[in-house]
Scaffold this active site. Structure first.
Site, mmCIF file in Angstrom:
data_model
loop_
_atom_site.group_PDB
_atom_site.id
_atom_site.type_symbol
_atom_site.label_atom_id
_atom_site.label_comp_id
_atom_site.label_asym_id
_atom_site.label_seq_id
_atom_site.Cartn_x
_atom_site.Cartn_y
_atom_site.Cartn_z
ATOM 1 N N GLU A 5 -19.132 56.983 -1.333
ATOM 2 C CA GLU A 5 -18.354 58.048 -1.965
ATOM 3 C C GLU A 5 -17.063 57.465 -2.543
ATOM 4 O O GLU A 5 -16.682 56.335 -2.200
ATOM 5 C CB GLU A 5 -18.018 59.126 -0.907
ATOM 6 C CG GLU A 5 -19.237 59.757 -0.239
ATOM 7 C CD GLU A 5 -19.975 60.765 -1.123
ATOM 8 O OE1 GLU A 5 -19.837 60.722 -2.360
ATOM 9 O OE2 GLU A 5 -20.732 61.599 -0.563
ATOM 10 N N ASN A 18 -19.929 62.817 -8.503
ATOM 11 C CA ASN A 18 -18.601 62.257 -8.256
ATOM 12 C C ASN A 18 -18.575 60.735 -8.432
ATOM 13 O O ASN A 18 -17.602 60.086 -8.081
ATOM 14 C CB ASN A 18 -18.124 62.632 -6.844
ATOM 15 C CG ASN A 18 -19.022 62.049 -5.747
ATOM 16 O OD1 ASN A 18 -19.997 61.355 -6.036
ATOM 17 N ND2 ASN A 18 -18.699 62.328 -4.498
ATOM 18 N N ASP A 29 -30.294 54.591 1.772
ATOM 19 C CA ASP A 29 -29.537 55.407 2.720
ATOM 20 C C ASP A 29 -30.432 56.354 3.512
ATOM 21 O O ASP A 29 -31.615 56.529 3.189
ATOM 22 C CB ASP A 29 -28.432 56.200 1.991
ATOM 23 C CG ASP A 29 -28.859 56.705 0.602
ATOM 24 O OD1 ASP A 29 -30.069 56.905 0.392
ATOM 25 O OD2 ASP A 29 -27.990 56.904 -0.251
HETATM 26 C C1 F6R Z 1 -30.087 58.644 -2.954
HETATM 27 C C2 F6R Z 1 -28.730 58.208 -3.258
HETATM 28 C C3 F6R Z 1 -27.773 59.023 -4.049
HETATM 29 C C4 F6R Z 1 -28.416 59.718 -5.253
HETATM 30 C C5 F6R Z 1 -27.375 60.571 -5.975
HETATM 31 C C6 F6R Z 1 -27.987 61.362 -7.116
HETATM 32 O O1 F6R Z 1 -30.767 57.689 -2.168
HETATM 33 O O2 F6R Z 1 -28.386 57.176 -2.803
HETATM 34 O O3 F6R Z 1 -26.724 58.212 -4.488
HETATM 35 O O4 F6R Z 1 -28.930 58.758 -6.127
HETATM 36 O O5 F6R Z 1 -26.786 61.469 -5.078
HETATM 37 O O6 F6R Z 1 -28.862 62.311 -6.581
HETATM 38 P P1 F6R Z 1 -29.854 63.145 -7.526
HETATM 39 O O7 F6R Z 1 -30.801 62.170 -8.092
HETATM 40 O O8 F6R Z 1 -30.510 64.116 -6.603
HETATM 41 O O9 F6R Z 1 -28.993 63.789 -8.555
#
Ligand code: F6R
Length: 259
Positions: free
Chosen positions: A154, A147, A78
């Site tokens: 999401e 979440n 992403d």
């Molecule tokens: C990042 C991504 C997100 C993260 C998720 C957890 O490329 O796609 O899904 O893996 O938000 O983020 P952290 O590791 O910062 O807790």
């Protein structure tokens, strides 16, 4: 490194490690093994706090000659809308800083969606096509949001979703504000690989560490499968591995759980 316990939970191989460091090293080893078996692997990569230590281990493995990225291709999950690749908070900058510039991968074999593209829909279609042209993703690394999001899918994202423009959930914006000077600077939208894109990967490795992730991990492994918990779709994948530290695994009804 402590003894890691692997257990099959509702179709997913769950590896529980003593510490976040062990879990990160285990994840790096899974990626290194993939590259060892197939040097021209196509890797799907994630950003965020979780994979940082894994990338440090991969850099170490690369610099010691244990693994090479020379023939690999990478696709990131992403990117924020509105940030050019050279913006310090862009995921392109993150990847360059934390992995690509420290290993032997040619930079033109690394792909991150372009958050500054003028034609988002076309760019998303092209990104999907590029993954397919490279033969699909061999191993996809994931984190998990509080979440239950995977990439920026999401809650509400369906299993057929492809690479697309999405609105970030309020709590994702809040979580990610730690990387920006102020919450108002956090982009509200992103380009993300879809759930269908992720599920096409031959192997999926999701790493989760810390007690803040334990509720999402439990819901992913034991709750209903559906769009309300995007990570639950991994249970429909034939080769999904979840690597946890003890804190993220806390409270799971694993047979092997330490008493
Ligand atoms: C990042 C991504 C997100 C993260 C998720 C957890 O490329 O796609 O899904 O893996 O938000 O983020 P952290 O590791 O910062 O807790």
């Amino acid at each position: 490194m402590g003894v890691n316990v692997t257990e099959a939970v509702n179709g997913i191989s769950v590896i529980v490690c003593d510490s976040a460091d062990d879990a990160s090293k285990t994840t790096a080893e899974l990626i290194a093994n993939q590259l060892g078996q197939k040097p021209n692997s196509v890797l799907g990569l994630a950003t965020g706090g979780t994979p940082l230590k894994t990338y440090q281990y991969l850099i170490e493995f690369n610099q010691s000659g244990r693994v090479s990225f020379r023939d690999a291709t990478t696709f990131n999950l992403d990117e924020y809308i509105g940030l050019t690749g050279d913006h310090p908070q862009s995921y392109r900058s993150f990847m360059n800083e934390h992995l690509f510039s420290n290993v032997d991968i040619p930079i033109d074999q690394t792909y991150v969606p372009d958050g500054s593209t003028s034609n988002i829909d076309q760019h998303c279609r092209d990104y999907e096509a590029l993954i397919t042209d490279h033969g699909g993703i061999d191993l996809q690394l994931l984190g998990i949001g509080h979440n239950g999001h995977i990439a920026f899918n999401e809650p509400g994202s369906d299993s057929q979703s492809a690479t697309r423009l999405v609105d970030l959930a309020a709590n994702t914006i809040e979580q990610n504000s730690r990387f920006f000077d102020s919450p108002s600077e956090v982009p509200r939208q992103a380009i993300t690989m879809g759930i269908a894109t992720i599920l096409k990967a031959k192997t999926i490795v999701l790493l989760a560490t810390g007690s803040g992730k334990s509720d999402a991990v439990r819901a992913m492994l034991y709750g209903d499968i559906g769009p309300q918990m995007p990570a639950s779709f991994l249970r429909e994948h034939p080769n999904a591995i979840v690597v946890l530290d003890a804190a993220a695994a806390e409270g799971l009804p694993l047979n092997s759980a330490a008493s």
